[in-house]
Design a protein around this motif. Structure first.
Motif, mmCIF file in Angstrom:
data_model
loop_
_atom_site.group_PDB
_atom_site.id
_atom_site.type_symbol
_atom_site.label_atom_id
_atom_site.label_comp_id
_atom_site.label_asym_id
_atom_site.label_seq_id
_atom_site.Cartn_x
_atom_site.Cartn_y
_atom_site.Cartn_z
ATOM 1 N N ILE A 122 -6.895 14.542 3.434
ATOM 2 C CA ILE A 122 -5.518 14.228 3.021
ATOM 3 C C ILE A 122 -4.961 15.372 2.171
ATOM 4 O O ILE A 122 -3.830 15.818 2.356
ATOM 5 N N ARG A 126 0.844 -1.191 0.000
ATOM 6 C CA ARG A 126 0.000 0.000 0.000
ATOM 7 C C ARG A 126 0.888 1.254 0.000
ATOM 8 O O ARG A 126 1.730 1.441 0.865
ATOM 9 N N GLN A 127 0.699 2.082 -0.996
ATOM 10 C CA GLN A 127 1.466 3.321 -1.063
ATOM 11 C C GLN A 127 0.799 4.357 -0.181
ATOM 12 O O GLN A 127 -0.395 4.303 0.075
ATOM 13 N N SER A 128 1.586 5.307 0.233
ATOM 14 C CA SER A 128 1.001 6.388 1.014
ATOM 15 C C SER A 128 0.062 7.201 0.127
ATOM 16 O O SER A 128 0.376 7.490 -1.035
ATOM 17 N N ALA A 129 -1.096 7.507 0.653
ATOM 18 C CA ALA A 129 -2.099 8.245 -0.123
ATOM 19 C C ALA A 129 -1.547 9.578 -0.622
ATOM 20 O O ALA A 129 -1.795 9.973 -1.761
ATOM 21 N N GLU A 130 -0.781 10.244 0.216
ATOM 22 C CA GLU A 130 -0.197 11.531 -0.185
ATOM 23 C C GLU A 130 0.664 11.364 -1.434
ATOM 24 O O GLU A 130 0.588 12.158 -2.362
ATOM 25 N N LYS A 137 11.244 10.322 0.568
ATOM 26 C CA LYS A 137 10.319 10.000 1.656
ATOM 27 C C LYS A 137 9.060 9.330 1.124
ATOM 28 O O LYS A 137 8.623 9.575 0.010
ATOM 29 N N GLU A 138 8.495 8.517 1.993
ATOM 30 C CA GLU A 138 7.364 7.686 1.592
ATOM 31 C C GLU A 138 6.139 8.459 1.119
ATOM 32 O O GLU A 138 5.374 7.986 0.300
ATOM 33 N N ASP A 139 5.956 9.648 1.698
ATOM 34 C CA ASP A 139 4.728 10.361 1.355
ATOM 35 C C ASP A 139 4.887 11.252 0.115
ATOM 36 O O ASP A 139 4.031 12.077 -0.167
#
Lengths: 256, 189, 189
Positions: free
Chosen positions: B40, B3-7, C50-52
């Motif tokens: 978000i 799951r990727q970060s939504a941002e 970074k992940e986001d």
């Protein structure tokens, strides 16, 4: 009085009659609710008299307002009108409302202009799909694509079409043989005949025709001969009907 | 699939698409509801506000779009091709402001307010994609109704029609005082 | 004018330009030397890791460019490529049956049988991978020949074309001959 000053002939261009009226009201520093109608009408008429436009569409818009102003002017000279509620009606009331509304939007248009300047400082970006996304092709879901289609149905469709094809066939035309189209290049043939005429002082038409293969070639050759005769480049002699035609060249290569 | 970060997903989408994307479509991709997606996005926006970021997020009605921060303009014009700016004449601006505040509106109504024909102006505004046909009035002749576009919001830096500058300002106050009641009447229409 | 953060300026420029930008040009805008600019860019790159974050910075020779992270592609596809609905229309089915039974066949021959143009239908069938180019006819213009694919066999559950239902009714033969004569005649013109 302030409003008696002459109006410069080449004033700024007004957006329309309301714009001009607002300008006059502003210039004369009068109350929009108490427009000195006589003075303003005079100035208005003076302005449109000097208006340098030949566009009747624009002119007529200004003239309609002139008529309105004159109408108001007249009504103000008459005893005051009273409406159904028994209130006195100012003949200028409707015009004032229009002027106010117009003034408001004109003002907002300046406001928008400022906003546009500020917003113009923000830049955006064109859509750019990465190659991988661009190239992506959705896989075909054959189960849903073919659904109720099977081989028998395919065969039925094909038979039906062949039947339809048969119904369309013309029973007479379909038995005709092949007709081949003759390809004779007129220009090439002309060049060929001229060259022949240049290199032969005298020759028979039949002799020339021996080199031609098809009916079409013979016809074209004959046409070229007729053309050369018309141009006076050859002489033609024929003793009797059906005799060979003797052609004498007047443009022998050596002579040229 | 991790799951990727939504941002990250939202940033990637908005970056790639360039143009505005409806929040509803974004919500679908990240498998969240619209409210959560909006939250978000709001979080991302505050992240973009940081000093070391040059881009930010703008909202346009029900869509969002990435754009550069306005104070980057000086640097951008040194290097980037700035989009061709169209100049709006006074006529166009007047017509546009009437459409913006009174939409949906017919040509005839615009003409009534301006006192002059507006065909040319409306056509130009449609050409600039600032104004568009939004339907037809249910009246004899079924005249076309016009309204503003998303491009209009972008061009004038407003998030939604509700955020248009209000029809009162210092200058307006002046003549409003002269006739508070009358102007109020106009605003109520 | 207040000094903006170099990172912000670089981000804004790279965002707007879309394409790669030479580090030297970036250095000019932020008024730093190339080495310092490269360091700033490296700092930005680690920030993007970074992940986001959904975008990142890639270096290309002496240039840099902002781009989407590769693991975001599947989300981009969801939004950029609206799913197509694949349907076999009557036109497609007719064309497919002709190709199945008369392969290898040219577009012109299909058209002669159906009486209407078949370009679109053939293209769609090729797109569906039910039909493919199988060569060229040795005739003027060397037209393409089409035939069915392995996918076609799989879909219809047959091992080979020989397993297609036969068309051998007496009547069928009769009008096939006539039809072929007619088609041939028309092809020769």
């Amino acid at each position: 009085m302030g409003w008696n000053m002459a109006i410069p002939v080449k004033l700024q261009v007004f957006e329309g009659p309301l714009d001009l009226l607002l300008h006059l009201i502003d210039k004369n520093k009068v109350d929009i609710y108490d427009i000195p109608i006589v003075e303003i009408t005079a100035q208005y008429l003076e302005y449109i008299k000097d208006m340098e436009t030949e566009d009747m569409n624009i002119m007529s818009e200004f003239l309609v307002m002139a008529a309105t102003l004159i109408d108001i002017k007249c009504r103000m000279l008459l005893p005051e009108e009273v409406n159904e509620e028994g209130e006195e009606e100012d003949p200028r009331e409707e015009l004032v409302q229009k002027l106010l509304e117009y003034k408001m939007y004109k003002y907002m248009s300046f406001e928008l202009k400022d906003r546009q300047m500020d917003a113009g400082r923000t830049l955006y970006r064109q859509q750019r799909l990465p190659q991988e996304v661009e190239n992506y092709k959705q896989p075909v879901d054959y189960e849903s694509l073919l659904a109720d289609v099977n081989l028998n149905k395919l065969q039925e469709i094909f038979q039906f079409m062949m039947k339809r094809q048969e119904d369309k066939i013309d029973p007479v035309r379909s038995t005709f043989g092949k007709i081949e189209k003759d390809e004779v290049d007129m220009d090439l043939k002309t060049t060929y005949v001229i060259e022949y005429v240049k290199s032969h002082k005298s020759f028979s038409f039949r002799q020339l025709l021996e080199k031609q293969r098809s009916k079409m070639e013979i016809i074209v050759t004959f046409l070229v001969i007729l053309e050369l005769m018309k141009l006076g480049q050859i002489d033609i002699e024929q003793q009797d009907i059906c005799d060979d035609i003797i052609i004498t060249s007047k443009i022998l290569a050596e002579a040229m | 699939m991790e799951r990727q970060s939504a941002e990250a997903i939202l940033e990637a989408i908005l970056f790639t698409m360039g143009d505005s994307v409806e929040v509803a479509r974004l919500a679908e991709v990240i498998e969240e509801d619209i409210e959560a997606t909006k939250e978000i996005l709001a979080g991302m926006k505050s992240g973009y506000e940081k000093e070391d970021r040059g881009i930010t997020l703008i909202e346009l009605e029900d869509s969002v779009q990435l754009c550069t921060k306005p104070d980057m303009y000086e640097y951008l014009i040194k290097i980037a091709k700035t989009p061709k700016k169209f100049v709006l004449t006074d006529t166009l601006l007047e017509t546009l402001s009437i459409i913006a505040y009174k939409q949906p509106i017919t040509r005839l109504e615009i003409e009534k307010i301006r006192g002059v024909s507006c065909d040319h102006a409306v056509n130009r505004l449609v050409e600039f994609n600032l104004v568009t046909e939004v339907g037809r009035l249910d009246a004899p002749g079924r005249p076309l109704l016009f309204g503003t576009t998303e491009e209009f919001l972008r061009c004038f830096g407003v998030k939604s029609l509700g955020e248009l500058p209000e029809l009162n300002s210092v200058q307006m106050e002046e003549f409003k005082q002269q006739a508070e009641a009358e102007v109020q009447l106009q605003l109520d229409i």
